[in-house]
Design a protein around this motif. Structure first.
Motif, PDB file in Angstrom:
ATOM      1  N   UNK A 153       4.270  19.869  -7.180  1.00 50.10           N
ATOM      2  CA  UNK A 153       4.308  18.434  -7.449  1.00 50.10           C
ATOM      3  C   UNK A 153       3.496  17.703  -6.381  1.00 50.10           C
ATOM      4  N   UNK A 154       2.662  16.769  -6.838  1.00 49.58           N
ATOM      5  CA  UNK A 154       1.948  15.884  -5.927  1.00 49.58           C
ATOM      6  C   UNK A 154       2.820  14.670  -5.647  1.00 49.58           C
ATOM      7  N   UNK A 155       2.871  14.273  -4.387  1.00 54.45           N
ATOM      8  CA  UNK A 155       3.655  13.113  -3.980  1.00 54.45           C
ATOM      9  C   UNK A 155       2.836  12.282  -3.002  1.00 54.45           C
ATOM     10  N   UNK A 156       3.332  11.093  -2.705  1.00 55.04           N
ATOM     11  CA  UNK A 156       2.799  10.266  -1.630  1.00 55.04           C
ATOM     12  C   UNK A 156       3.961   9.990  -0.690  1.00 55.04           C
ATOM     13  N   UNK A 157       3.699  10.129   0.605  1.00 59.91           N
ATOM     14  CA  UNK A 157       4.719   9.793   1.596  1.00 59.91           C
ATOM     15  C   UNK A 157       4.255   8.597   2.419  1.00 59.91           C
ATOM     16  N   UNK A 158       5.210   7.968   3.092  1.00 61.68           N
ATOM     17  CA  UNK A 158       4.905   6.994   4.125  1.00 61.68           C
ATOM     18  C   UNK A 158       4.872   7.808   5.421  1.00 61.68           C
TER      19      UNK A 158
ATOM     20  N   UNK B 240       9.119   9.251  -0.250  1.00 63.25           N
ATOM     21  CA  UNK B 240       9.562   9.955   0.951  1.00 63.25           C
ATOM     22  C   UNK B 240       8.840   9.444   2.191  1.00 63.25           C
ATOM     23  N   UNK B 241       9.415   9.771   3.348  1.00 64.86           N
ATOM     24  CA  UNK B 241       8.737   9.556   4.625  1.00 64.86           C
ATOM     25  C   UNK B 241       8.319  10.911   5.172  1.00 64.86           C
ATOM     26  N   UNK B 242       7.364  10.897   6.078  1.00 62.96           N
ATOM     27  CA  UNK B 242       6.928  12.104   6.776  1.00 62.96           C
ATOM     28  C   UNK B 242       6.714  11.717   8.232  1.00 62.96           C
ATOM     29  N   UNK B 243       7.577  12.212   9.107  1.00 63.26           N
ATOM     30  CA  UNK B 243       7.474  11.940  10.539  1.00 63.26           C
ATOM     31  C   UNK B 243       6.629  13.024  11.190  1.00 63.26           C
ATOM     32  N   UNK B 244       5.556  12.639  11.847  1.00 66.91           N
ATOM     33  CA  UNK B 244       4.655  13.615  12.468  1.00 66.91           C
ATOM     34  C   UNK B 244       5.348  14.446  13.535  1.00 66.91           C
TER      35      UNK B 244
ATOM     36  N   UNK C 156       3.416   5.588  15.891  1.00 62.82           N
ATOM     37  CA  UNK C 156       4.309   4.809  15.045  1.00 62.82           C
ATOM     38  C   UNK C 156       3.564   3.896  14.066  1.00 62.82           C
ATOM     39  N   UNK C 157       2.351   4.295  13.704  1.00 67.11           N
ATOM     40  CA  UNK C 157       1.648   3.648  12.600  1.00 67.11           C
ATOM     41  C   UNK C 157       2.174   4.273  11.311  1.00 67.11           C
ATOM     42  N   UNK C 158       2.155   3.526  10.216  1.00 65.20           N
ATOM     43  CA  UNK C 158       2.647   4.016   8.929  1.00 65.20           C
ATOM     44  C   UNK C 158       1.518   3.944   7.912  1.00 65.20           C
ATOM     45  N   UNK C 159       1.211   5.098   7.310  1.00 66.21           N
ATOM     46  CA  UNK C 159       0.090   5.217   6.384  1.00 66.21           C
ATOM     47  C   UNK C 159       0.525   5.921   5.108  1.00 66.21           C
ATOM     48  N   UNK C 160      -0.042   5.567   3.961  1.00 66.77           N
ATOM     49  CA  UNK C 160       0.229   6.354   2.754  1.00 66.77           C
ATOM     50  C   UNK C 160      -0.458   7.713   2.892  1.00 66.77           C
ATOM     51  N   UNK C 161       0.247   8.780   2.524  1.00 66.24           N
ATOM     52  CA  UNK C 161      -0.281  10.129   2.723  1.00 66.24           C
ATOM     53  C   UNK C 161      -0.017  10.984   1.485  1.00 66.24           C
ATOM     54  N   UNK C 162      -1.056  11.308   0.704  1.00 70.22           N
ATOM     55  CA  UNK C 162      -0.874  12.164  -0.472  1.00 70.22           C
ATOM     56  C   UNK C 162      -0.667  13.624  -0.078  1.00 70.22           C
ATOM     57  N   UNK C 163       0.314  14.259  -0.702  1.00 71.45           N
ATOM     58  CA  UNK C 163       0.679  15.637  -0.374  1.00 71.45           C
ATOM     59  C   UNK C 163       1.025  16.403  -1.646  1.00 71.45           C
ATOM     60  N   UNK C 164       1.051  17.724  -1.517  1.00 74.28           N
ATOM     61  CA  UNK C 164       1.520  18.573  -2.617  1.00 74.28           C
ATOM     62  C   UNK C 164       2.484  19.598  -2.055  1.00 74.28           C
ATOM     63  N   UNK C 165       3.597  19.788  -2.769  1.00 74.01           N
ATOM     64  CA  UNK C 165       4.547  20.848  -2.462  1.00 74.01           C
ATOM     65  C   UNK C 165       4.555  21.824  -3.625  1.00 74.01           C
TER      66      UNK C 165
ATOM     67  N   UNK D 290       0.821  -1.218   0.000  1.00 72.79           N
ATOM     68  CA  UNK D 290       0.000   0.000   0.000  1.00 72.79           C
ATOM     69  C   UNK D 290       0.852   1.265   0.000  1.00 72.79           C
ATOM     70  N   UNK D 291       2.151   1.132   0.271  1.00 75.61           N
ATOM     71  CA  UNK D 291       3.063   2.278   0.275  1.00 75.61           C
ATOM     72  C   UNK D 291       3.840   2.408  -1.037  1.00 75.61           C
TER      73      UNK D 291
END
Length: 174
Positions: A113-118, A88-92, A124-133, A82-83
């Motif tokens: 650019x649209x990206x997906x991060x872990x 990239x990763x994104x640490x909260x 410490x759960x890991x989820x796919x997260x769509x983002x834009x920079x 699913x990842x």
């Protein structure tokens, strides 16, 4: 190189050691919050692509996250297809991981650019997260969550490291 941040709402303090060499980038950090200490070590390629991460949280436990050169993800040695769209990763709990897409994408001002991060949550759960920079200027980026209404204009230094992430983190000197 050593960088320090303060969590605006959480009162956390982060001390990051960053080493950039021909073989890649190594980041080790300690994030101290009231009643909690999180240690993490991340390894990136020389192109600032995520390779692996270990997080040790004195309250939650340990997380191991890895991405192979073929783009296959593992969380605590369990495959996570699913990842697969994430690079990239994104640490909260740290603004450091905003630097990964900023450096990797090398956007020109006005480009986005649209990206997906872990995304690694506080639990410490890991989820796919769509983002834009979107790069607004040489030192300003607009971060937008693609699955919520969260957005912030982030101020960075010349190396793409966060100086001010309004409401969340601010760089501090010691």
């Amino acid at each position: 190189m050593q960088i320090r941040w303060r969590g605006v709402e959480t009162g956390s303090r982060e001390r990051l050691e960053l080493s950039v060499a021909a073989g890649g980038v190594d980041a080790t950090s300690v994030v101290e919050s009231p009643g909690r200490v999180i240690r993490y070590a991340a390894r990136l390629t020389e192109r600032w692509e995520f390779a692996d991460l270990t997080v040790e949280d004195d309250l939650v436990g340990t997380l191991r996250l890895a991405r192979s050169s073929a783009g296959e993800w593992r969380v605590n040695d369990v495959p996570r297809p699913d990842l697969s769209a994430a690079i990239d990763i994104d640490l909260s709990f740290s603004p450091f991981t905003n630097t990964l897409p900023i450096r990797r994408l090398a956007l020109e001002p006005g480009a986005s650019c649209d990206i997906v991060t872990a995304y690694v949550t506080d639990a410490l759960d890991v989820l796919p997260d769509p983002q834009r920079y979107t790069r607004l200027s040489s030192e300003r980026y607009l971060y937008e969550s693609r699955d919520s209404d969260f957005r912030r204009e982030i101020l960075v230094d010349a190396a793409g490291l966060v100086l001010d992430y309004p409401g969340l983190f601010v760089r501090v000197e010691e």
